[in-house]
Design an enzyme around this catalytic site. Structure first.
Site, PDB file in Angstrom:
ATOM      1  N   SER A  99       0.740  -1.343   0.142  1.00 54.32           N
ATOM      2  CA  SER A  99       0.013  -0.056  -0.174  1.00 54.32           C
ATOM      3  C   SER A  99       0.875   1.075  -0.023  1.00 54.32           C
ATOM      4  O   SER A  99       1.525   1.803   1.281  1.00 54.32           O
ATOM      5  CB  SER A  99      -0.748   0.133   1.103  1.00 54.32           C
ATOM      6  OG  SER A  99      -1.765  -1.398   1.400  1.00 54.32           O
ATOM      7  N   LYS A 175      -6.805   2.018  -2.933  1.00 57.66           N
ATOM      8  CA  LYS A 175      -6.455   1.349  -1.761  1.00 57.66           C
ATOM      9  C   LYS A 175      -6.580   2.200  -0.576  1.00 57.66           C
ATOM     10  O   LYS A 175      -7.293   2.018   0.636  1.00 57.66           O
ATOM     11  CB  LYS A 175      -4.824   0.657  -1.909  1.00 57.66           C
ATOM     12  CG  LYS A 175      -4.327   0.080  -0.548  1.00 57.66           C
ATOM     13  CD  LYS A 175      -5.447  -1.172  -0.169  1.00 57.66           C
ATOM     14  CE  LYS A 175      -5.009  -1.430   1.387  1.00 57.66           C
ATOM     15  NZ  LYS A 175      -5.865  -2.593   1.895  1.00 57.66           N
ATOM     16  N   LYS A 244      -0.988   4.766   8.245  1.00 59.29           N
ATOM     17  CA  LYS A 244      -0.173   5.124   6.940  1.00 59.29           C
ATOM     18  C   LYS A 244      -1.194   5.313   6.037  1.00 59.29           C
ATOM     19  O   LYS A 244      -1.273   6.354   5.092  1.00 59.29           O
ATOM     20  CB  LYS A 244       0.682   4.055   6.675  1.00 59.29           C
ATOM     21  CG  LYS A 244       1.378   4.273   5.428  1.00 59.29           C
ATOM     22  CD  LYS A 244       2.184   3.032   4.632  1.00 59.29           C
ATOM     23  CE  LYS A 244       1.349   1.848   4.569  1.00 59.29           C
ATOM     24  NZ  LYS A 244       1.818   0.380   3.940  1.00 59.29           N
TER      25      LYS A 244
HETATM   26  P1  NAD Z   1       5.180  -6.947   7.250  1.00 59.68           P
HETATM   27  O1  NAD Z   1       5.869  -5.842   8.059  1.00 59.68           O
HETATM   28  O2  NAD Z   1       4.713  -8.278   7.952  1.00 59.68           O
HETATM   29  O3  NAD Z   1       6.317  -7.602   6.241  1.00 59.68           O
HETATM   30  C1  NAD Z   1       7.276  -6.639   5.355  1.00 59.68           C
HETATM   31  C2  NAD Z   1       8.513  -7.562   5.215  1.00 59.68           C
HETATM   32  O4  NAD Z   1       9.222  -6.777   4.131  1.00 59.68           O
HETATM   33  C3  NAD Z   1       9.344  -8.028   6.325  1.00 59.68           C
HETATM   34  O5  NAD Z   1       9.412  -9.230   6.265  1.00 59.68           O
HETATM   35  C4  NAD Z   1      10.433  -7.084   6.227  1.00 59.68           C
HETATM   36  O6  NAD Z   1      11.710  -7.902   6.811  1.00 59.68           O
HETATM   37  C5  NAD Z   1      10.595  -6.817   4.710  1.00 59.68           C
HETATM   38  N1  NAD Z   1      11.462  -5.708   4.567  1.00 59.68           N
HETATM   39  C6  NAD Z   1      11.282  -4.378   4.843  1.00 59.68           C
HETATM   40  N2  NAD Z   1      12.257  -3.638   4.231  1.00 59.68           N
HETATM   41  C7  NAD Z   1      12.825  -4.322   3.182  1.00 59.68           C
HETATM   42  C8  NAD Z   1      13.881  -4.192   2.484  1.00 59.68           C
HETATM   43  N3  NAD Z   1      14.424  -2.988   2.206  1.00 59.68           N
HETATM   44  N4  NAD Z   1      14.115  -4.975   1.639  1.00 59.68           N
HETATM   45  C9  NAD Z   1      13.642  -6.382   1.794  1.00 59.68           C
HETATM   46  N5  NAD Z   1      12.876  -6.653   2.470  1.00 59.68           N
HETATM   47  C10 NAD Z   1      12.376  -5.957   3.269  1.00 59.68           C
HETATM   48  O7  NAD Z   1       4.047  -6.298   6.235  1.00 59.68           O
HETATM   49  P2  NAD Z   1       2.760  -7.017   5.735  1.00 59.68           P
HETATM   50  O8  NAD Z   1       1.820  -7.005   6.685  1.00 59.68           O
HETATM   51  O9  NAD Z   1       3.275  -8.144   4.914  1.00 59.68           O
HETATM   52  O10 NAD Z   1       2.389  -5.683   4.837  1.00 59.68           O
HETATM   53  C11 NAD Z   1       3.109  -5.477   3.403  1.00 59.68           C
HETATM   54  C12 NAD Z   1       2.258  -4.506   2.902  1.00 59.68           C
HETATM   55  O11 NAD Z   1       0.983  -4.948   2.434  1.00 59.68           O
HETATM   56  C13 NAD Z   1       2.318  -3.223   3.348  1.00 59.68           C
HETATM   57  O12 NAD Z   1       2.247  -2.243   2.452  1.00 59.68           O
HETATM   58  C14 NAD Z   1       0.601  -3.057   3.864  1.00 59.68           C
HETATM   59  O13 NAD Z   1       0.246  -1.840   4.036  1.00 59.68           O
HETATM   60  C15 NAD Z   1      -0.002  -3.797   2.827  1.00 59.68           C
HETATM   61  N6  NAD Z   1      -1.095  -4.548   3.436  1.00 59.68           N
HETATM   62  C16 NAD Z   1      -1.195  -5.225   4.488  1.00 59.68           C
HETATM   63  C17 NAD Z   1      -2.230  -5.798   4.956  1.00 59.68           C
HETATM   64  C18 NAD Z   1      -2.246  -6.825   6.494  1.00 59.68           C
HETATM   65  O14 NAD Z   1      -3.466  -7.151   6.893  1.00 59.68           O
HETATM   66  N7  NAD Z   1      -1.032  -7.040   6.924  1.00 59.68           N
HETATM   67  C19 NAD Z   1      -3.605  -5.806   4.131  1.00 59.68           C
HETATM   68  C20 NAD Z   1      -3.313  -5.221   3.143  1.00 59.68           C
HETATM   69  C21 NAD Z   1      -2.227  -4.673   2.707  1.00 59.68           C
END
Ligand code: NAD
Length: 300
Positions: A99, A175, A244
Protein backbone atom coordinates in the site's frame (compact mmCIF):
# COMPACT_ATOMS: atom_id res chain seq x y z
CA UNK A 1 4.61 -18.60 -24.36
CA UNK A 2 7.02 -19.56 -21.57
CA UNK A 3 5.90 -19.15 -17.97
CA UNK A 4 7.13 -15.91 -16.45
CA UNK A 5 9.86 -16.21 -13.79
CA UNK A 6 8.66 -14.39 -10.70
CA UNK A 7 10.64 -12.57 -8.01
CA UNK A 8 9.06 -11.58 -4.67
CA UNK A 9 10.60 -9.06 -2.29
CA UNK A 10 9.12 -8.92 1.23
CA UNK A 11 8.27 -12.10 3.13
CA UNK A 12 6.13 -10.62 5.88
CA UNK A 13 2.59 -11.42 7.02
CA UNK A 14 1.31 -10.96 3.47
CA UNK A 15 4.31 -11.92 1.34
CA UNK A 16 4.77 -15.39 2.79
CA UNK A 17 1.30 -16.78 2.01
CA UNK A 18 1.46 -15.09 -1.39
CA UNK A 19 4.74 -16.88 -2.14
CA UNK A 20 3.12 -20.23 -1.34
CA UNK A 21 0.34 -19.59 -3.87
CA UNK A 22 2.80 -18.60 -6.60
CA UNK A 23 4.62 -21.91 -6.13
CA UNK A 24 1.32 -23.82 -5.97
CA UNK A 25 0.36 -22.24 -9.31
CA UNK A 26 3.52 -23.49 -10.99
CA UNK A 27 5.58 -20.31 -11.13
CA UNK A 28 9.33 -20.42 -10.80
CA UNK A 29 9.92 -18.17 -7.79
CA UNK A 30 12.92 -16.38 -6.29
CA UNK A 31 12.49 -14.50 -3.04
CA UNK A 32 14.35 -11.83 -1.09
CA UNK A 33 13.88 -10.29 2.34
CA UNK A 34 16.03 -8.07 4.55
CA UNK A 35 15.87 -10.96 6.99
CA UNK A 36 18.24 -13.24 5.08
CA UNK A 37 17.82 -16.26 7.39
CA UNK A 38 14.05 -16.05 7.08
CA UNK A 39 14.32 -15.91 3.27
CA UNK A 40 16.66 -18.92 3.16
CA UNK A 41 14.58 -21.09 5.52
CA UNK A 42 11.25 -20.12 4.00
CA UNK A 43 12.38 -20.62 0.39
CA UNK A 44 13.70 -24.08 1.25
CA UNK A 45 10.39 -24.92 2.91
CA UNK A 46 8.21 -23.94 -0.07
CA UNK A 47 10.49 -24.87 -2.97
CA UNK A 48 11.51 -21.37 -4.05
CA UNK A 49 15.03 -20.00 -4.56
CA UNK A 50 16.46 -17.45 -2.15
CA UNK A 51 18.40 -14.72 -3.99
CA UNK A 52 21.53 -13.39 -2.28
CA UNK A 53 20.89 -9.83 -3.45
CA UNK A 54 18.22 -7.70 -5.09
CA UNK A 55 20.38 -7.52 -8.19
CA UNK A 56 20.53 -11.32 -8.38
CA UNK A 57 16.76 -11.53 -7.89
CA UNK A 58 16.22 -8.98 -10.67
CA UNK A 59 18.46 -10.92 -13.02
CA UNK A 60 16.58 -14.18 -12.42
CA UNK A 61 13.06 -12.67 -12.81
CA UNK A 62 10.81 -11.42 -15.58
CA UNK A 63 8.28 -9.99 -13.14
CA UNK A 64 9.15 -8.81 -9.63
CA UNK A 65 6.47 -8.34 -6.97
CA UNK A 66 7.19 -6.05 -4.01
CA UNK A 67 5.20 -6.55 -0.78
CA UNK A 68 6.91 -4.09 1.53
CA UNK A 69 5.95 -1.75 4.39
CA UNK A 70 5.90 1.58 2.50
CA UNK A 71 6.34 3.21 -0.90
CA UNK A 72 9.63 4.67 0.29
CA UNK A 73 11.00 1.18 0.98
CA UNK A 74 9.74 0.06 -2.44
CA UNK A 75 11.59 2.94 -4.13
CA UNK A 76 14.78 2.03 -2.25
CA UNK A 77 14.49 -1.62 -3.16
CA UNK A 78 13.85 -0.85 -6.83
CA UNK A 79 16.17 2.07 -7.58
CA UNK A 80 18.54 2.23 -4.59
CA UNK A 81 22.19 1.28 -4.71
CA UNK A 82 22.42 -2.37 -5.83
CA UNK A 83 18.64 -2.38 -6.10
CA UNK A 84 16.48 -4.37 -8.47
CA UNK A 85 17.18 -2.19 -11.50
CA UNK A 86 20.80 -3.32 -11.40
CA UNK A 87 19.57 -6.77 -12.40
CA UNK A 88 16.35 -6.18 -14.35
CA UNK A 89 16.30 -6.08 -18.16
CA UNK A 90 14.29 -3.95 -20.50
CA UNK A 91 10.88 -5.66 -20.91
CA UNK A 92 10.70 -6.77 -17.29
CA UNK A 93 7.89 -5.67 -14.97
CA UNK A 94 7.76 -4.50 -11.34
CA UNK A 95 4.40 -5.01 -9.59
CA UNK A 96 4.10 -3.13 -6.31
CA UNK A 97 1.44 -4.87 -4.21
CA UNK A 98 2.27 -2.86 -1.07
CA UNK A 99 0.00 0.00 0.00
CA UNK A 100 2.13 2.86 -1.33
CA UNK A 101 1.63 6.56 -2.18
CA UNK A 102 -0.04 6.90 -5.61
CA UNK A 103 1.99 9.90 -6.77
CA UNK A 104 5.23 8.26 -5.68
CA UNK A 105 4.23 5.24 -7.74
CA UNK A 106 3.59 7.39 -10.80
CA UNK A 107 7.01 9.00 -10.42
CA UNK A 108 8.68 5.60 -10.03
CA UNK A 109 6.81 4.30 -13.10
CA UNK A 110 8.10 7.24 -15.16
CA UNK A 111 11.69 6.59 -14.06
CA UNK A 112 11.46 2.89 -14.85
CA UNK A 113 9.85 3.55 -18.24
CA UNK A 114 13.02 5.40 -19.29
CA UNK A 115 14.95 2.12 -19.00
CA UNK A 116 12.21 0.00 -20.57
CA UNK A 117 10.83 -1.48 -17.36
CA UNK A 118 7.07 -1.46 -16.77
CA UNK A 119 5.53 -0.69 -13.38
CA UNK A 120 2.13 -1.83 -12.16
CA UNK A 121 0.54 -0.94 -8.83
CA UNK A 122 -1.60 -3.77 -7.49
CA UNK A 123 -2.40 -3.24 -3.80
CA UNK A 124 -4.70 -5.64 -2.03
CA UNK A 125 -7.63 -5.79 0.31
CA UNK A 126 -8.60 -8.81 2.40
CA UNK A 127 -5.75 -8.87 4.89
CA UNK A 128 -3.77 -11.90 5.98
CA UNK A 129 -6.77 -14.30 5.69
CA UNK A 130 -7.24 -13.15 2.08
CA UNK A 131 -3.56 -13.74 1.35
CA UNK A 132 -3.68 -17.19 2.98
CA UNK A 133 -6.81 -18.23 1.03
CA UNK A 134 -5.80 -16.39 -2.19
CA UNK A 135 -9.09 -14.50 -2.05
CA UNK A 136 -7.60 -11.00 -2.06
CA UNK A 137 -9.27 -8.18 -3.94
CA UNK A 138 -6.52 -6.69 -6.10
CA UNK A 139 -6.85 -3.19 -7.57
CA UNK A 140 -4.61 -2.79 -10.57
CA UNK A 141 -3.20 0.41 -12.04
CA UNK A 142 -1.48 -0.25 -15.35
CA UNK A 143 -0.59 1.96 -18.32
CA UNK A 144 -2.56 -0.17 -20.82
CA UNK A 145 -4.58 -3.33 -21.38
CA UNK A 146 -1.60 -5.30 -22.72
CA UNK A 147 0.31 -4.77 -19.48
CA UNK A 148 -2.77 -5.65 -17.41
CA UNK A 149 -3.22 -8.83 -19.47
CA UNK A 150 0.43 -9.76 -18.93
CA UNK A 151 0.30 -9.52 -15.12
CA UNK A 152 -3.20 -10.91 -14.71
CA UNK A 153 -2.20 -14.64 -14.56
CA UNK A 154 0.25 -13.87 -11.76
CA UNK A 155 -2.30 -11.84 -9.80
CA UNK A 156 -4.94 -14.51 -10.36
CA UNK A 157 -2.80 -16.89 -8.32
CA UNK A 158 -3.11 -14.50 -5.37
CA UNK A 159 -6.60 -13.08 -5.45
CA UNK A 160 -10.21 -13.66 -6.37
CA UNK A 161 -11.19 -10.24 -7.71
CA UNK A 162 -8.63 -8.64 -10.00
CA UNK A 163 -10.01 -5.24 -10.89
CA UNK A 164 -8.37 -2.78 -13.30
CA UNK A 165 -8.61 0.74 -11.86
CA UNK A 166 -7.05 2.73 -14.71
CA UNK A 167 -3.62 4.21 -15.26
CA UNK A 168 -0.64 3.57 -13.03
CA UNK A 169 -1.13 4.90 -9.47
CA UNK A 170 -4.92 4.49 -9.46
CA UNK A 171 -4.69 1.16 -7.62
CA UNK A 172 -2.70 2.77 -4.83
CA UNK A 173 -5.12 5.73 -4.69
CA UNK A 174 -8.08 3.35 -4.51
CA UNK A 175 -6.50 1.37 -1.68
CA UNK A 176 -5.81 4.48 0.41
CA UNK A 177 -9.33 5.81 -0.18
CA UNK A 178 -10.92 2.53 0.86
CA UNK A 179 -8.89 2.47 4.05
CA UNK A 180 -9.74 6.11 4.75
CA UNK A 181 -13.41 5.05 4.73
CA UNK A 182 -12.61 2.09 6.99
CA UNK A 183 -10.64 4.36 9.33
CA UNK A 184 -13.32 7.04 9.49
CA UNK A 185 -16.05 4.43 10.07
CA UNK A 186 -14.09 2.91 12.91
CA UNK A 187 -13.47 6.34 14.45
CA UNK A 188 -17.11 7.43 14.11
CA UNK A 189 -18.48 4.16 15.52
CA UNK A 190 -15.96 4.29 18.38
CA UNK A 191 -17.00 7.84 19.25
CA UNK A 192 -20.65 6.84 19.20
CA UNK A 193 -19.95 4.02 21.70
CA UNK A 194 -17.80 6.26 23.91
CA UNK A 195 -20.43 9.00 23.99
CA UNK A 196 -23.32 6.56 24.42
CA UNK A 197 -21.62 4.82 27.34
CA UNK A 198 -21.05 8.19 29.02
CA UNK A 199 -24.74 8.95 28.70
CA UNK A 200 -25.59 5.60 30.25
CA UNK A 201 -26.18 3.39 27.23
CA UNK A 202 -24.87 -0.16 27.19
CA UNK A 203 -22.30 -0.59 24.40
CA UNK A 204 -23.39 -4.11 23.41
CA UNK A 205 -26.99 -2.93 23.16
CA UNK A 206 -25.85 -0.02 21.06
CA UNK A 207 -24.04 -2.35 18.64
CA UNK A 208 -27.12 -4.58 18.40
CA UNK A 209 -29.17 -1.58 17.35
CA UNK A 210 -26.54 -0.01 15.06
CA UNK A 211 -26.03 -3.32 13.24
CA UNK A 212 -29.66 -3.50 12.19
CA UNK A 213 -29.86 0.24 11.53
CA UNK A 214 -28.42 2.71 9.06
CA UNK A 215 -25.26 3.39 11.09
CA UNK A 216 -23.85 -0.09 10.54
CA UNK A 217 -20.49 -0.55 8.88
CA UNK A 218 -17.52 -2.97 8.93
CA UNK A 219 -16.28 -1.57 12.25
CA UNK A 220 -19.64 -1.95 13.97
CA UNK A 221 -20.26 -5.39 12.48
CA UNK A 222 -16.82 -7.00 12.65
CA UNK A 223 -14.54 -5.03 14.96
CA UNK A 224 -16.12 -3.23 17.88
CA UNK A 225 -18.01 -6.19 19.31
CA UNK A 226 -15.36 -8.80 18.55
CA UNK A 227 -12.15 -6.88 19.25
CA UNK A 228 -12.94 -3.89 21.45
CA UNK A 229 -15.73 -5.01 23.79
CA UNK A 230 -13.89 -8.29 24.38
CA UNK A 231 -10.61 -6.35 24.78
CA UNK A 232 -8.92 -8.82 22.41
CA UNK A 233 -7.54 -6.15 20.10
CA UNK A 234 -6.32 -8.72 17.59
CA UNK A 235 -7.89 -7.94 14.20
CA UNK A 236 -4.51 -8.63 12.52
CA UNK A 237 -4.18 -5.14 11.02
CA UNK A 238 -1.78 -2.84 12.80
CA UNK A 239 -2.20 0.74 13.94
CA UNK A 240 0.91 1.71 11.97
CA UNK A 241 -0.42 0.33 8.68
CA UNK A 242 -3.94 1.79 8.96
CA UNK A 243 -2.56 5.20 9.99
CA UNK A 244 -0.22 5.06 7.01
CA UNK A 245 -3.11 4.44 4.62
CA UNK A 246 -5.31 7.20 6.06
CA UNK A 247 -2.27 9.49 5.86
CA UNK A 248 -1.86 8.68 2.17
CA UNK A 249 -5.51 9.61 1.53
CA UNK A 250 -5.09 12.88 3.45
CA UNK A 251 -1.92 13.70 1.51
CA UNK A 252 -3.81 13.06 -1.74
CA UNK A 253 -6.50 15.55 -0.72
CA UNK A 254 -3.78 18.13 -0.01
CA UNK A 255 -1.87 17.39 -3.20
CA UNK A 256 -5.03 17.76 -5.31
CA UNK A 257 -5.90 20.94 -3.36
CA UNK A 258 -9.27 19.43 -2.52
CA UNK A 259 -9.21 20.65 1.08
CA UNK A 260 -11.72 18.01 2.16
CA UNK A 261 -12.35 18.18 5.92
CA UNK A 262 -13.28 14.60 6.85
CA UNK A 263 -10.13 13.01 5.48
CA UNK A 264 -7.97 15.64 7.19
CA UNK A 265 -9.74 15.18 10.53
CA UNK A 266 -9.73 11.38 10.28
CA UNK A 267 -6.01 11.49 9.59
CA UNK A 268 -5.37 13.80 12.57
CA UNK A 269 -7.39 11.47 14.81
CA UNK A 270 -5.45 8.36 13.74
CA UNK A 271 -2.07 10.09 13.92
CA UNK A 272 -2.94 11.19 17.47
CA UNK A 273 -3.75 7.58 18.38
CA UNK A 274 -0.47 6.44 16.84
CA UNK A 275 1.61 9.00 18.72
CA UNK A 276 3.06 7.44 21.83
CA UNK A 277 1.60 4.04 20.87
CA UNK A 278 3.41 1.16 19.24
CA UNK A 279 2.78 1.04 15.48
CA UNK A 280 2.72 -2.76 15.75
CA UNK A 281 -0.29 -2.63 18.10
CA UNK A 282 -3.61 -3.63 16.61
CA UNK A 283 -5.43 -0.68 15.02
CA UNK A 284 -8.49 -1.37 17.17
CA UNK A 285 -6.47 -0.21 20.24
CA UNK A 286 -7.14 3.34 18.98
CA UNK A 287 -10.48 2.99 20.76
CA UNK A 288 -8.67 2.93 24.13
CA UNK A 289 -6.77 6.10 23.31
CA UNK A 290 -9.92 7.94 22.18
CA UNK A 291 -11.74 6.76 25.33
CA UNK A 292 -8.96 8.26 27.42
CA UNK A 293 -9.21 11.53 25.48
CA UNK A 294 -12.94 11.65 26.21
CA UNK A 295 -12.40 10.75 29.87
CA UNK A 296 -9.92 13.61 30.17
CA UNK A 297 -12.18 15.95 28.23
CA UNK A 298 -9.42 16.71 25.75
CA UNK A 299 -9.19 16.81 21.99
CA UNK A 300 -6.39 15.18 20.02
P1 NAD B 1 5.25 -6.97 7.27
O1 NAD B 1 5.88 -5.89 8.08
O2 NAD B 1 4.74 -8.19 7.93
O3 NAD B 1 6.33 -7.48 6.17
C1 NAD B 1 7.21 -6.65 5.48
C2 NAD B 1 8.42 -7.51 5.07
O4 NAD B 1 9.27 -6.68 4.27
C3 NAD B 1 9.26 -8.00 6.26
O5 NAD B 1 9.51 -9.37 6.13
C4 NAD B 1 10.54 -7.18 6.16
O6 NAD B 1 11.69 -7.87 6.63
C5 NAD B 1 10.62 -6.92 4.67
N1 NAD B 1 11.42 -5.75 4.33
C6 NAD B 1 11.35 -4.52 4.88
N2 NAD B 1 12.24 -3.70 4.29
C7 NAD B 1 12.87 -4.43 3.33
C8 NAD B 1 13.88 -4.15 2.38
N3 NAD B 1 14.44 -2.94 2.30
N4 NAD B 1 14.29 -5.15 1.57
C9 NAD B 1 13.74 -6.39 1.65
N5 NAD B 1 12.77 -6.71 2.53
C10 NAD B 1 12.35 -5.74 3.36
O7 NAD B 1 4.14 -6.25 6.39
P2 NAD B 1 2.81 -6.92 5.75
O8 NAD B 1 1.75 -6.99 6.77
O9 NAD B 1 3.23 -8.14 4.99
O10 NAD B 1 2.38 -5.75 4.72
C11 NAD B 1 3.06 -5.54 3.51
C12 NAD B 1 2.30 -4.48 2.71
O11 NAD B 1 0.96 -4.93 2.48
C13 NAD B 1 2.17 -3.12 3.42
O12 NAD B 1 2.36 -2.10 2.49
C14 NAD B 1 0.76 -3.13 3.98
O13 NAD B 1 0.22 -1.83 4.13
C15 NAD B 1 0.04 -3.95 2.93
N6 NAD B 1 -1.17 -4.64 3.43
C16 NAD B 1 -1.11 -5.34 4.61
C17 NAD B 1 -2.27 -5.97 5.07
C18 NAD B 1 -2.27 -6.75 6.38
O14 NAD B 1 -3.36 -7.12 6.84
N7 NAD B 1 -1.12 -7.04 6.98
C19 NAD B 1 -3.45 -5.91 4.32
C20 NAD B 1 -3.47 -5.23 3.11
C21 NAD B 1 -2.30 -4.59 2.68
Amino acid sequence: MSVERIGLVGLGNMGKPMARHLIANGFELQVFDLDRALARDFSAEIGATSAESLQELGRASDIVITMLPTGRVVRDVVTGENGLVAGLDSGDVVIDMSSSEPSGSRALARELAKIGIDFVDAPVSGGVPGAVDATLTIMVGAKDQALFDRVRPVLSALGKKIIPTGDVGTGHAMKALNNFIAGSNFAAASEALILGARFGLDRATMLDIINTSTGRNFASEKLLGQQVLTEKYSSGFTLGLLSKDVGIAAALSKELEAGLPTVAQTNAWWQAALEGANGADDHTTAYRYWSECAANGRKS
